[in-house]
Design a protein around this motif. Structure first.
Motif, short mmCIF file in Angstrom:
data_model
loop_
_atom_site.label_atom_id
_atom_site.label_comp_id
_atom_site.label_asym_id
_atom_site.label_seq_id
_atom_site.Cartn_x
_atom_site.Cartn_y
_atom_site.Cartn_z
N ARG A 191 0.82 -1.21 0.00
CA ARG A 191 0.00 0.00 0.00
C ARG A 191 0.85 1.26 0.00
NH1 ARG A 191 -3.43 -3.32 3.50
NH2 ARG A 191 -2.35 -2.52 5.35
N ALA A 192 1.98 1.22 0.72
CA ALA A 192 2.85 2.39 0.78
C ALA A 192 3.57 2.65 -0.55
CB ALA A 192 3.87 2.23 1.91
N LEU A 193 3.96 1.58 -1.23
CA LEU A 193 4.70 1.73 -2.48
C LEU A 193 3.82 2.15 -3.66
CD1 LEU A 193 7.11 -1.34 -2.40
CD2 LEU A 193 7.74 1.08 -2.17
N SER A 194 2.55 1.76 -3.61
CA SER A 194 1.68 2.00 -4.76
C SER A 194 1.64 3.47 -5.19
CB SER A 194 0.27 1.48 -4.46
OG SER A 194 -0.55 1.60 -5.60
N PRO A 195 1.36 4.42 -4.29
CA PRO A 195 1.33 5.82 -4.73
C PRO A 195 2.71 6.37 -5.10
CG PRO A 195 1.03 5.69 -2.35
CD PRO A 195 0.97 4.29 -2.87
N VAL A 196 3.75 5.86 -4.45
CA VAL A 196 5.12 6.31 -4.76
C VAL A 196 5.50 5.89 -6.17
CG1 VAL A 196 7.55 6.08 -4.12
CG2 VAL A 196 5.81 6.26 -2.33
N PHE A 197 5.20 4.64 -6.51
CA PHE A 197 5.49 4.16 -7.87
C PHE A 197 4.60 4.84 -8.90
CE2 PHE A 197 7.22 -0.19 -6.29
CZ PHE A 197 8.46 0.39 -6.08
#
Length: 199
Positions: free
Chosen positions: A61-67
């Motif tokens: 969940r944390a990586l999704s918006p960053v990517f």
């Protein structure tokens, strides 16, 4: 050996701080080819502490918006976040020292005496590298950055050790799910709050 290609190293630079903010470390990161690329990330809690399915979900969940913002893979792809498993890859300095006495398979980047693949027992790790007693009773000493692959061999002793130190990965009959997949496409998605999956 956490990341092998230039693209993977760029993605690791983006992902590692996010993982660290959650108390996690990235064990291995791979971009897999195919009609629909896959980004596979193995993670564990800092220092090798027991890692749960929920830890994987939080990192997903944390990586999704960053990517989504950094767009490290231009085409639509699938993100998979999982624990390393019992017969885990050894990718970082210090990994071998944690598993002294256990069997390992290694593949070197460059041949040594005409040979690239080795198997044996981990006897130590120091500044000279990982020390492996090979099946023919000789010794291999090599640094992680000289290897293209290194994985523990699944044995009863390894399972017992993982169970004893609490690092036995979540089992399907316990949690019903071993890894989380996020479909990084342009389609509208909804998040399942119970599992962390994006559907």
């Amino acid at each position: 050996m956490i990341a092998l290609t230039e693209q993977e190293r760029r993605i690791l630079e983006i992902a590692a701080p996010v993982a660290a903010g959650l108390g996690l470390e990235i064990v291995r990161l791979r971009v897999m080819g195919g009609r629909r690329p896959g980004l596979q990330i193995m993670t564990e809690r800092a220092g090798g502490a027991p890692t749960s399915v929920e830890d994987c979900a939080k990192l997903s969940r944390a990586l999704s918006p960053v990517f989504e913002e950094s767009d490290p893979i231009k085409e639509a792809y699938t993100l998979e976040v999982s624990t390393p498993g019992i017969d885990r890859p050894l990718t970082r300095p210090g990994d071998f020292a944690r598993w002294i006495g256990h069997e390992v398979r290694i593949e070197l980047i460059r041949p040594l005496d005409g040979r690239r693949r080795f198997s044996g027992t981990i006897t130590g790790e120091d500044d000279a590298g990982a020390h492996i007693e090979l099946d023919d009773a000789t010794e291999l000493v090599a640094h992680v950055n000289e290897m293209s692959r290194a994985t523990l061999v699944l044995t009863d002793a390894l399972i017992d050790a993982a169970r004893a130190d609490g690092s036995l990965p979540p089992q399907m009959d316990e949690d019903g799910l071993e890894e989380f997949e996020i479909d990084e496409s342009d389609d509208d998605t909804d998040t399942n709050e119970k599992t962390g999956d994006v559907t």
